[in-house]
Scaffold this active site. Structure first.
Site, mmCIF file in Angstrom:
data_model
loop_
_atom_site.group_PDB
_atom_site.id
_atom_site.type_symbol
_atom_site.label_atom_id
_atom_site.label_comp_id
_atom_site.label_asym_id
_atom_site.label_seq_id
_atom_site.Cartn_x
_atom_site.Cartn_y
_atom_site.Cartn_z
ATOM 1 N N LYS A 1 15.412 -1.177 -20.550
ATOM 2 C CA LYS A 1 14.558 -0.126 -21.105
ATOM 3 C C LYS A 1 15.286 1.212 -20.992
ATOM 4 C CE LYS A 1 11.231 3.067 -19.915
ATOM 5 N NZ LYS A 1 11.853 3.930 -20.840
ATOM 6 N N GLU B 1 19.906 3.763 -8.181
ATOM 7 C CA GLU B 1 20.766 4.954 -8.268
ATOM 8 C C GLU B 1 19.829 6.128 -8.504
ATOM 9 O OE1 GLU B 1 23.948 5.116 -7.801
ATOM 10 O OE2 GLU B 1 24.583 3.022 -7.948
ATOM 11 N N GLU C 1 16.550 18.938 -6.108
ATOM 12 C CA GLU C 1 17.605 18.763 -7.112
ATOM 13 C C GLU C 1 17.362 19.760 -8.248
ATOM 14 O OE1 GLU C 1 17.322 14.881 -8.941
ATOM 15 O OE2 GLU C 1 19.495 14.754 -9.132
ATOM 16 N N CYS D 1 23.460 13.541 -11.706
ATOM 17 C CA CYS D 1 22.986 13.241 -10.357
ATOM 18 C C CYS D 1 24.010 13.642 -9.298
ATOM 19 C CB CYS D 1 22.662 11.762 -10.244
ATOM 20 S SG CYS D 1 24.054 10.747 -10.729
HETATM 21 P P1 NAP Z 1 12.983 9.274 -14.372
HETATM 22 O O1 NAP Z 1 11.866 10.136 -14.817
HETATM 23 O O2 NAP Z 1 12.875 8.561 -13.093
HETATM 24 O O3 NAP Z 1 13.218 8.252 -15.573
HETATM 25 C C1 NAP Z 1 14.231 7.275 -15.530
HETATM 26 C C2 NAP Z 1 13.770 6.057 -16.292
HETATM 27 O O4 NAP Z 1 12.629 5.496 -15.647
HETATM 28 C C3 NAP Z 1 13.375 6.324 -17.724
HETATM 29 O O5 NAP Z 1 13.771 5.246 -18.541
HETATM 30 C C4 NAP Z 1 11.863 6.392 -17.632
HETATM 31 O O6 NAP Z 1 11.195 6.079 -18.826
HETATM 32 C C5 NAP Z 1 11.620 5.312 -16.606
HETATM 33 N N1 NAP Z 1 10.306 5.370 -15.992
HETATM 34 C C6 NAP Z 1 9.480 6.421 -15.845
HETATM 35 N N2 NAP Z 1 8.321 6.039 -15.270
HETATM 36 C C7 NAP Z 1 8.422 4.708 -15.034
HETATM 37 C C8 NAP Z 1 7.558 3.738 -14.480
HETATM 38 N N3 NAP Z 1 6.324 4.043 -14.018
HETATM 39 N N4 NAP Z 1 7.983 2.457 -14.412
HETATM 40 C C9 NAP Z 1 9.187 2.121 -14.879
HETATM 41 N N5 NAP Z 1 10.065 2.998 -15.432
HETATM 42 C C10 NAP Z 1 9.685 4.284 -15.497
HETATM 43 O O7 NAP Z 1 14.333 10.081 -14.272
HETATM 44 P P2 NAP Z 1 15.003 11.037 -15.368
HETATM 45 O O8 NAP Z 1 14.307 12.347 -15.323
HETATM 46 O O9 NAP Z 1 15.123 10.336 -16.671
HETATM 47 O O10 NAP Z 1 16.475 11.150 -14.801
HETATM 48 C C11 NAP Z 1 16.857 12.141 -13.928
HETATM 49 C C12 NAP Z 1 16.986 11.586 -12.527
HETATM 50 O O11 NAP Z 1 17.909 10.500 -12.515
HETATM 51 C C13 NAP Z 1 17.549 12.603 -11.564
HETATM 52 O O12 NAP Z 1 16.852 12.565 -10.360
HETATM 53 C C14 NAP Z 1 18.985 12.126 -11.373
HETATM 54 O O13 NAP Z 1 19.563 12.531 -10.164
HETATM 55 C C15 NAP Z 1 18.832 10.659 -11.460
HETATM 56 N N6 NAP Z 1 20.107 10.016 -11.784
HETATM 57 C C16 NAP Z 1 20.742 9.302 -10.812
HETATM 58 C C17 NAP Z 1 21.964 8.717 -11.072
HETATM 59 C C18 NAP Z 1 22.683 7.943 -10.027
HETATM 60 O O14 NAP Z 1 23.615 7.222 -10.374
HETATM 61 N N7 NAP Z 1 22.309 8.024 -8.763
HETATM 62 C C19 NAP Z 1 22.539 8.860 -12.330
HETATM 63 C C20 NAP Z 1 21.872 9.594 -13.299
HETATM 64 C C21 NAP Z 1 20.641 10.165 -13.010
HETATM 65 P P3 NAP Z 1 10.728 7.223 -19.849
HETATM 66 O O15 NAP Z 1 11.962 7.869 -20.338
HETATM 67 O O16 NAP Z 1 10.031 6.437 -20.899
HETATM 68 O O17 NAP Z 1 9.850 8.148 -19.087
#
Ligand code: NAP
Length: 482
Positions: free
Chosen positions: A179, A254, A385, A288
């Site tokens: 997804k 991650e 962050e 991240c």
């Molecule tokens: P996010 O809001 O957690 O969303 C990530 C993914 O999870 C999206 O596909 C989102 O779908 C999905 N999601 C949201 N709610 C969900 C639920 N209830 N059940 C299952 N999936 C769900 O994060 P983001 O804002 O896209 O990304 C930014 C974050 O990612 C930051 O905190 C960053 O540090 C972290 N990140 C970490 C790494 C690493 O390697 N450690 C790399 C890149 C980013 P939708 O888009 O449909 O909401």
């Protein structure tokens, strides 16, 4: 057609077919630089995900049993397909996500490198024959693909985050239900188009778009999904870990970061500024592993700030598809408001805006590259962050003091230090509670190394030889009576 639209798919990819949501409902996808609608994606939910899981489950036994070299050869083809179409895939990425084209080109290329790395590494996914404790026995340790893998990815690296999951899974014979993020789905769906083009069997790769809670909920609930790999926020990661308990799935996470970037008096000043620029402003600060807190030792502080401010002020902001642009828009207005909150919090607590600090004259979600000096540990970004183009500079005196400040967060993903003292490097390696440490480097992601965090930044590694472990179950066979 032609150009980036060659790879733009507006359907789910389930069991080898491009299909709409059952309801026929769609979601618009917009370009953050212009606000224009690029296209739509299916607003799918539980039922479509269930069919994708059924398809992946049905495809698993045959795919897991294919010759290793046929899986390796599919990955070689996938690598070549990516690189042959790098420019179009990069344009698609920039149009949906906003990052400058050269960065998008780099993202496609590093994704391809991960594909090649795991094509190589799968050939070394060895087991063991272990010396038995008693004669007449042999002990074999063998490794097997875990089964169907659920993958959920974020918007900030919509192509390469999936590369790091798809490549190891496919290399060892797992099948996939993925997804992508709703804001940037096309780079994810492009992986299905590429998999289709290079000849992956039907059902091996499935991608579903739409309701995060429904798609995620079904992935987490179904016992056939044996592993879930997630990249995204710590908040959603924790939710998924909780949901994984009912079916005892393997999970790798991650999650978020809050990287300290430490510059000691003995650092090479120009290299440190260069490293800070790339670590902080790449992807408009939306990575991240971004430098979140710049700790600069008192003796080099003023010189560092002067150079950093000069370079930051010179960054060219604009639509990432335009030549020379170094910083694109932020992903949406909510992200802009979050950065504004960090700026006003810092101002209220005595921080000074040295460069930027406001929405950019271009409007929309463009934000000025920003430097704040006089940062202190009570400001919001000391613990949260930022995820935006804001570089807060903290002044420090001693190594022990900065290690304590660097560790004062629940996150533990990446950190950076610039120094010419080799003994200090070892002390930092032992003292800093982070999964990755860049010494005299602001850019550390590479397929050969295990990427991943400690503490609330997650568990599991992507890349390196360790990157296969999460996709393999270990079995032990005891042969007695020999
Ligand atoms: P996010 O809001 O957690 O969303 C990530 C993914 O999870 C999206 O596909 C989102 O779908 C999905 N999601 C949201 N709610 C969900 C639920 N209830 N059940 C299952 N999936 C769900 O994060 P983001 O804002 O896209 O990304 C930014 C974050 O990612 C930051 O905190 C960053 O540090 C972290 N990140 C970490 C790494 C690493 O390697 N450690 C790399 C890149 C980013 P939708 O888009 O449909 O909401």
């Amino acid at each position: 057609m032609g150009g980036y639209k060659t790879w733009l798919r507006e359907g789910n990819y389930i069991a080898g077919a491009w299909v709409n949501a059952d309801s026929g409902e769609t979601i618009d996808v917009t370009n953050p630089a212009t606000g224009d609608v690029i296209g739509t994606i299916p607003k799918s939910g539980t039922a479509e995900t269930a069919r994708a899981i059924d398809a992946a489950s049905a495809a698993f036994p045959d795919f897991a049993a294919t010759d290793l070299m046929s899986r390796v050869s599919l990955l070689w083809k996938l690598h070549d397909a990516l690189m042959d179409n790098q420019a179009d895939l990069a344009k698609l990425l920039t149009v949906e996500m906003g990052k400058p084209l050269p960065e998008a080109m780099g993202e496609i290329a590093i994704g391809a490198q991960y594909v090649r790395w795991f094509a190589e590494e799968a050939r070394r996914a060895k087991g063991e024959i272990v010396p038995p404790g008693v004669n007449g026995r042999r002990i074999l340790v063998t490794r097997h693909p875990v089964g169907v893998v659920g993958m959920i990815t974020p918007w900030n690296f919509p192509s390469s985050m999936l590369a790091r999951k798809l490549a190891p899974a496919l290399s060892v014979g797992c099948t996939v239900v993925a997804k992508p993020a709703t804001q940037t789905p096309y780079s994810g769906l492009a992986w299905a188009a590429l998999a289709e083009e290079v000849g992956y069997p039907k059902g091996v790769v499935n991608i579903v778009t739409g309701s995060a809670s429904q798609i995620g909920g079904e992935i987490m609930a179904r016992p056939e999904v044996r592993k879930v790999t997630f990249t995204g926020s710590t908040e959603i990661g924790k939710l998924l870990i909780r949901q994984s308990a009912d079916t005892v799935k393997k999970v790798s996470m991650e999650l978020g970061g809050n990287a300290p970037f430490i510059v000691f008096d003995d650092a090479d000043l120009d290299a440190a500024v260069e490293g800070a620029m790339v670590s902080k402003f790449r992807n408009a600060g939306q990575t991240c592993v971004c430098a979140n807190r710049l700790y600069v030792q008192a003796g080099i502080h003023d010189a560092f700030v002067a150079k950093l401010a000069e370079k930051t002020a010179a960054l060219k902001v604009g639509d990432g598809t335009q030549g020379g642009v170094e910083q694109g828009p932020m992903v949406d207005m909510q992200a802009v408001e979050k950065v504004e909150e960090f700026v006003s919090d810092a101002r209220a607590k005595g921080g000074e805006v040295a460069v930027g600090g406001s929405r950019h004259a271009l409007g929309g979600s463009f934000f000025e590259p920003t430097v704040i000096t006089g940062a202190t540990q009570d400001m919001m970004f000391a613990t949260d962050e930022i995820f935006g183009p804001l570089a807060p500079v903290f002044k420090f005196e001693t190594e022990a003091e900065v290690i304590a400040m660097a560790n004062a967060t629940e996150f533990g993903l990446a950190c950076y230090a610039y120094t010419s003292d080799i003994a200090r490097v070892f002390r930092l390696n032992e003292g800093l509670e982070y999964g990755m440490i860049g010494i005299n480097s602001g850019l550390i992601t590479t397929p050969e190394a295990p990427f991943g965090g400690v503490k609330e930044s997650g568990m599991g590694k992507e890349g390196g030889s360790q990157g296969l472990d999460d996709y393999l179950d270990t079995k032990y066979v005891c042969i007695d009576g020999l």
